[in-house]
Design a protein around this motif. Structure first.
Motif, PDB file in Angstrom:
ATOM      1  N   ARG A  62       1.177  -0.836   0.056  1.00 47.15           N
ATOM      2  CA  ARG A  62       0.011   0.173  -0.157  1.00 47.15           C
ATOM      3  C   ARG A  62       1.030   1.466   0.113  1.00 47.15           C
ATOM      4  O   ARG A  62       2.313   1.136   0.298  1.00 47.15           O
ATOM      5  N   TRP A  63       0.718   2.101  -0.389  1.00 43.81           N
ATOM      6  CA  TRP A  63       1.304   3.802  -0.723  1.00 43.81           C
ATOM      7  C   TRP A  63       0.617   4.733   0.625  1.00 43.81           C
ATOM      8  O   TRP A  63       1.420   5.346   0.743  1.00 43.81           O
ATOM      9  N   GLN A  69      -6.807   4.834   4.703  1.00 47.48           N
ATOM     10  CA  GLN A  69      -6.875   3.205   4.733  1.00 47.48           C
ATOM     11  C   GLN A  69      -8.357   3.259   5.106  1.00 47.48           C
ATOM     12  O   GLN A  69      -9.756   2.656   4.795  1.00 47.48           O
ATOM     13  N   SER A  86     -12.939  10.010  -2.686  1.00 47.09           N
ATOM     14  CA  SER A  86     -11.428  10.332  -3.431  1.00 47.09           C
ATOM     15  C   SER A  86     -11.218  11.696  -2.806  1.00 47.09           C
ATOM     16  O   SER A  86      -9.839  12.377  -2.347  1.00 47.09           O
ATOM     17  N   PRO A  91      -6.604   9.409  -2.388  1.00 50.54           N
ATOM     18  CA  PRO A  91      -6.663   8.577  -3.227  1.00 50.54           C
ATOM     19  C   PRO A  91      -7.306   8.558  -4.065  1.00 50.54           C
ATOM     20  O   PRO A  91      -8.425   8.965  -4.045  1.00 50.54           O
ATOM     21  N   SER A  92      -7.070   8.227  -5.639  1.00 50.28           N
ATOM     22  CA  SER A  92      -7.959   7.684  -6.451  1.00 50.28           C
ATOM     23  C   SER A  92      -9.529   7.454  -6.277  1.00 50.28           C
ATOM     24  O   SER A  92      -8.904   6.507  -5.042  1.00 50.28           O
ATOM     25  N   ASP A  94      -9.897   4.953  -8.477  1.00 48.76           N
ATOM     26  CA  ASP A  94     -10.077   3.437  -8.505  1.00 48.76           C
ATOM     27  C   ASP A  94      -9.374   2.602  -6.679  1.00 48.76           C
ATOM     28  O   ASP A  94      -8.989   1.693  -6.987  1.00 48.76           O
ATOM     29  N   THR A  95      -8.629   3.919  -6.667  1.00 49.10           N
ATOM     30  CA  THR A  95      -8.156   3.128  -5.355  1.00 49.10           C
ATOM     31  C   THR A  95      -8.883   2.933  -4.328  1.00 49.10           C
ATOM     32  O   THR A  95      -8.956   1.797  -3.971  1.00 49.10           O
ATOM     33  N   CYS A  96      -9.781   4.426  -3.874  1.00 48.04           N
ATOM     34  CA  CYS A  96     -10.393   3.839  -3.003  1.00 48.04           C
ATOM     35  C   CYS A  96     -11.798   2.683  -3.745  1.00 48.04           C
ATOM     36  O   CYS A  96     -12.286   1.756  -2.155  1.00 48.04           O
ATOM     37  N   ARG A  98     -10.698   0.055  -5.697  1.00 49.99           N
ATOM     38  CA  ARG A  98      -9.998  -1.549  -5.234  1.00 49.99           C
ATOM     39  C   ARG A  98      -9.631  -1.707  -3.786  1.00 49.99           C
ATOM     40  O   ARG A  98     -10.466  -2.658  -3.359  1.00 49.99           O
ATOM     41  N   TRP A  99      -9.808  -0.568  -2.649  1.00 51.78           N
ATOM     42  CA  TRP A  99     -10.107  -0.937  -1.263  1.00 51.78           C
ATOM     43  C   TRP A  99     -11.146  -1.339  -0.820  1.00 51.78           C
ATOM     44  O   TRP A  99     -11.346  -2.424  -0.442  1.00 51.78           O
TER      45      TRP A  99
END
Length: 103
Positions: A62-63, A69, A86, A91-92, A94-96, A98-99
């Protein structure tokens, strides 16, 4: 020394030796600079593999930190939109997403 693994994760041989380090950007919050953290690497003489041990302050794969998170997942679980979440936490979308799928 406390990060040194007792056994090699590849072959099980005892006490790999310290083999340098690499830097990882651990804090990727939108409000502050990225803070590099040194990640220790270890080398096994028997199987000739290296392994790394992450400190507890660094989230694996994770970044973003654990707190960001957690907030993102809480907002998404409470039915806030991906766009709002977002923009609020950084976070973008897409990242949200994915989480959320991971959860």
């Amino acid at each position: 020394e406390r990060y040194r693994p007792a056994h090699c994760p590849h072959c099980g041989s005892g006490h790999p030796w310290h083999h340098g380090h690499y830097e990882r950007k651990a804090d990727r919050s939108p409000r502050g600079p990225e803070n590099p953290v040194w990640i220790p690497r270890f080398y096994c003489r028997r199987c000739r593999h290296t392994c790394s041990r992450l400190p507890s302050c660094v989230a694996p794969r994770r970044w973003y930190g654990w707190a960001i998170q957690q907030c993102v997942l809480l907002y998404l679980w409470l039915s806030f939109s991906l766009s709002f979440t977002s923009l609020r936490f950084g976070p973008s979308r897409d990242t949200c997403r994915r989480w959320l799928r991971w959860l």
